[in-house]
Design an enzyme around this catalytic site. Sequence first.
Site, PDB file in Angstrom:
ATOM      1  N   TYR A 204      26.465  -6.831  24.572  1.00  0.00           N
ATOM      2  CA  TYR A 204      26.687  -7.028  23.127  1.00  0.00           C
ATOM      3  C   TYR A 204      28.111  -6.609  22.756  1.00  0.00           C
ATOM      4  CZ  TYR A 204      26.655  -6.060  18.145  1.00  0.00           C
ATOM      5  OH  TYR A 204      26.990  -6.012  16.815  1.00  0.00           O
TER       6      TYR A 204
ATOM      7  N   GLY B  32      20.640 -12.838   6.968  1.00  0.00           N
ATOM      8  CA  GLY B  32      20.365 -11.596   7.698  1.00  0.00           C
ATOM      9  C   GLY B  32      20.648 -10.358   6.858  1.00  0.00           C
TER      10      GLY B  32
ATOM     11  N   ASN C  72      20.099 -19.907  11.177  1.00  0.00           N
ATOM     12  CA  ASN C  72      18.968 -20.567  11.846  1.00  0.00           C
ATOM     13  C   ASN C  72      17.663 -19.783  11.658  1.00  0.00           C
ATOM     14  OD1 ASN C  72      19.209 -18.406  13.553  1.00  0.00           O
ATOM     15  ND2 ASN C  72      19.469 -19.605  15.435  1.00  0.00           N
TER      16      ASN C  72
ATOM     17  N   SER D  74      32.484  -4.613  15.456  1.00  0.00           N
ATOM     18  CA  SER D  74      31.657  -3.400  15.474  1.00  0.00           C
ATOM     19  C   SER D  74      32.454  -2.250  16.053  1.00  0.00           C
ATOM     20  CB  SER D  74      30.440  -3.684  16.362  1.00  0.00           C
ATOM     21  OG  SER D  74      29.782  -2.486  16.669  1.00  0.00           O
TER      22      SER D  74
ATOM     23  N   LYS E 251      31.483  -8.802  21.234  1.00  0.00           N
ATOM     24  CA  LYS E 251      32.254  -8.504  20.014  1.00  0.00           C
ATOM     25  C   LYS E 251      33.739  -8.369  20.356  1.00  0.00           C
ATOM     26  CE  LYS E 251      29.181  -8.944  17.061  1.00  0.00           C
ATOM     27  NZ  LYS E 251      29.262  -9.878  15.950  1.00  0.00           N
TER      28      LYS E 251
END
Length: 339
Positions: free
Chosen positions: A150, A12, A34, A126, A154
């Site tokens: 999200y 990524g 993946n 984050s 985290k």
Amino acid sequence: MRKTILLTGGAGYIGSHTYVALVQAGYEVVILDNFSNARADVPDRLEVITGAPVTVHRADVLDKQAVAAVFAAHKIDAVVHFAARKAVGESQTIPLEYIETNCTGLVNLLMTMRDAGVFRIVFSSSATVYAETEDWPIPEEAELGYASTYALTKLMGEQIIRQVAGSDARWRHGILRYFNPAGAHESALIGEDPRDIPNNLMPYIAKVAVGELPTLNVFGDDYPTPDGTGVRDYIHVMDLAEGHVKSLDALMAGAESHIVNLGTGKGYSVLDMLASYSKACGRDLPYRVTERRAGDLACYFGDPAKAKALLGFQARRDLDDMCRSSWAWISRRSNMRGA
Ligand SMILES: NC(=O)c1ccc[n+]([C@@H]2O[C@H](COP(=O)([O-])OP(=O)(O)OC[C@H]3O[C@@H](n4cnc5c(N)ncnc54)[C@H](O)[C@@H]3O)[C@@H](O)[C@H]2O)c1
Ligand SMILES: O=c1ccn([C@@H]2O[C@H](COP(=O)(O)OP(=O)(O)O[C@H]3O[C@H](CO)[C@H](O)[C@H](O)[C@H]3O)[C@@H](O)[C@H]2O)c(=O)[nH]1
């Protein structure tokens, strides 16, 4: 003896840059990804940059057997865990998938690590784990909170790691809270490459610069900031990558667990970014001011002092470096697509 690092999500955006920084720092690196959000040619590009073969396992962190097979195939010394779903808006519509990938995936990984006797992990957290605040720069001790699924994943990830670490003194973790990653590797061979219309500022400007989108929408110019547009702590992705190396180096040398911000401590506005990108690509990029985006904060930047004190980490690159490297990457990528 070179230490071997398992890099989940290593194909990524941030993971691929961290791969390069880890190899350059002398680590052996094994990628597990993946490819749900990565291009298939990233490993070939990493090979060109590093001049050495890349070891990749195409596997899902949700597949415990596949993760265990990677630990069986290599003598892993530590893990840097990037694999996750990361789109804030999408996390509100498919929350269970986010919780599954980001939390269950982490639990699978920690269980496999424990069973394999591997107790060092660097975790991608984050700045989104901080509660809304107007007290900048934000230190690590600031109040935590979450405004999206999200962000919840985290925050839960951090808590899971700390809770597990409390059960066995062998665990050591580096929890890294990133501010806004931007830019690309200087080779222009890897970078951020969103398939859809980007939500974030730099990839959006990049698409305007290559002509894939007509104009930047500036979400509000009436914020209480110097030029009225939103201010953020953009950090060059290679600085971020080097922050991971520092965190890992510290853990491998026996340092205590740590939770640190990775940012520059400086704020840049939307118009600063637009001006810098226009300079990088050689033309004034078009924009129009629109309504504020729901949920946006006027200003958000971190206190980088703890990362400097504990890890000796300091971001070295500035906004012009971020925009120049992004432009080099995106213009090359777009030429290659057109070819
Ligand atoms: N980019 C940001 O603004 C930002 C900010 C703070 C934190 N982070 C965190 O940093 C990490 C990396 O972010 P990024 O921007 O490089 O995102 P990215 O989507 O480019 O990278 C994530 C990688 O993980 C892989 N992946 C996803 N689900 C997987 C699964 N179930 N099994 C195996 N691999 C899987 C994807 O294919 C991708 O290569 C993420 O954990 C993200 O939450 C990102
Ligand atoms: O098309 C755009 C996109 C963004 N912006 C503005 O640019 C700034 C940066 O926006 P980003 O979406 O790039 O970044 P945010 O800081 O808003 O959000 C990012 O950082 C957050 C934590 O700081 C979360 O992690 C979130 O997931 C991540 O996308 C904001 O002022 C935003 O209003 C625009 O004007 N136009």
